[in-house]
Design a protein around this motif. Sequence first.
Motif, mmCIF file in Angstrom:
data_model
loop_
_atom_site.group_PDB
_atom_site.id
_atom_site.type_symbol
_atom_site.label_atom_id
_atom_site.label_comp_id
_atom_site.label_asym_id
_atom_site.label_seq_id
_atom_site.Cartn_x
_atom_site.Cartn_y
_atom_site.Cartn_z
ATOM 1 N N GLN A 72 -74.745 -33.877 28.799
ATOM 2 C CA GLN A 72 -74.378 -33.090 29.977
ATOM 3 C C GLN A 72 -73.915 -34.054 31.063
ATOM 4 O O GLN A 72 -74.641 -34.962 31.443
ATOM 5 N N SER A 73 -72.690 -33.877 31.540
ATOM 6 C CA SER A 73 -72.150 -34.793 32.548
ATOM 7 C C SER A 73 -72.746 -34.482 33.911
ATOM 8 O O SER A 73 -72.919 -33.318 34.287
ATOM 9 N N GLU A 74 -73.070 -35.530 34.656
ATOM 10 C CA GLU A 74 -73.606 -35.357 36.004
ATOM 11 C C GLU A 74 -72.496 -35.132 37.019
ATOM 12 O O GLU A 74 -72.709 -34.484 38.045
ATOM 13 N N THR A 82 -61.415 -38.906 28.938
ATOM 14 C CA THR A 82 -62.735 -39.542 28.955
ATOM 15 C C THR A 82 -63.304 -39.580 27.551
ATOM 16 O O THR A 82 -63.174 -38.614 26.789
ATOM 17 N N THR A 83 -63.957 -40.684 27.196
ATOM 18 C CA THR A 83 -64.633 -40.804 25.906
ATOM 19 C C THR A 83 -66.084 -40.366 26.057
ATOM 20 O O THR A 83 -66.770 -40.754 26.993
ATOM 21 N N ILE A 96 -62.030 -36.470 25.504
ATOM 22 C CA ILE A 96 -61.763 -35.202 26.185
ATOM 23 C C ILE A 96 -60.596 -35.414 27.149
ATOM 24 O O ILE A 96 -60.619 -36.332 27.964
ATOM 25 N N THR A 97 -59.575 -34.564 27.060
ATOM 26 C CA THR A 97 -58.458 -34.596 28.002
ATOM 27 C C THR A 97 -58.443 -33.278 28.772
ATOM 28 O O THR A 97 -58.054 -32.244 28.229
ATOM 29 N N THR A 156 -60.146 -34.833 21.055
ATOM 30 C CA THR A 156 -59.553 -35.682 20.025
ATOM 31 C C THR A 156 -60.657 -36.413 19.286
ATOM 32 O O THR A 156 -61.388 -37.207 19.879
ATOM 33 N N LEU A 157 -60.788 -36.109 18.002
ATOM 34 C CA LEU A 157 -61.811 -36.699 17.147
ATOM 35 C C LEU A 157 -61.134 -37.687 16.203
ATOM 36 O O LEU A 157 -60.114 -37.369 15.599
#
Length: 260
Positions: free
Chosen positions: A182-184, A191-192, A155-156, A139-140
């Motif tokens: 990059q998510s750890e 999540t934003t 992000i959903t 969602t932007l």
Amino acid sequence: MKKILYILCVPAFVTTASAEPVTGAGEYVFDGNVTENFACSQAEIKARQNIMEKIGNTSFSHRTVLDSSDENPDGTLTKQSVEFGSAYFERVISKTQKVTREKSLTDSGGEYSVCSVALQAQVKQFKTKADPSFTFVVTLPRTQYYDGDLLEFDITPSTNMYMNVFLWQPDNINQEYIKIYQSEKPISKKTTIPNNVNVGWKLVSESVGNNADLDTLYILATKQPLDLLASYTFQDFNTMLFKAERENWDLKTISYTISK
């Protein structure tokens, strides 16, 4: 002269046997303010897009959403956003080669020129199918921004997934996919991004005059963390996707413009 903006769907590469040849063509009209090399690079992008339209292996959807939580006293809504949903990648391009590149004048005479590019691609099927239970929605807040604006999006996810974001700019002479996030840890709820800072990414316009920049983000979700490089060429990026196997990832693209 203003640029014509395109939302692009970029294929994946693989190097296996038994491929089907597909040709595509693209043109870009330009004046003296644009170099021939730049115009022909844009024509090549359109030729790739033409190939993708012919093989029909990608389908993107988006819709504008009004948020009722931001209702004004008069009952009107002040906030809207764009949701990017389904994306299907079921066929890949093993390689492309340039067939022709030509420059000619338009019918209007010497004021404008046109660069025409023809490509031939070798197209194949993925070895595995996409996992329909592994997907997400982006969602932007909007798709038109100005120099200095901050960019963030939501992000959903449908389940646990690792998120990776790459920036791709048509004007970039190297046509690289640059990793910017990059998510750890995996995410499992809305999540934003970016979520490791208090503000979004600051956007910078490098456009000239009334032209607008077009940026595209490639948002890659994976079931397991990947050892990703800081940047990829067009072919290397899509080779990486193929090696990860189609059932183990999902990919969305979002495009937006940046004006002065």
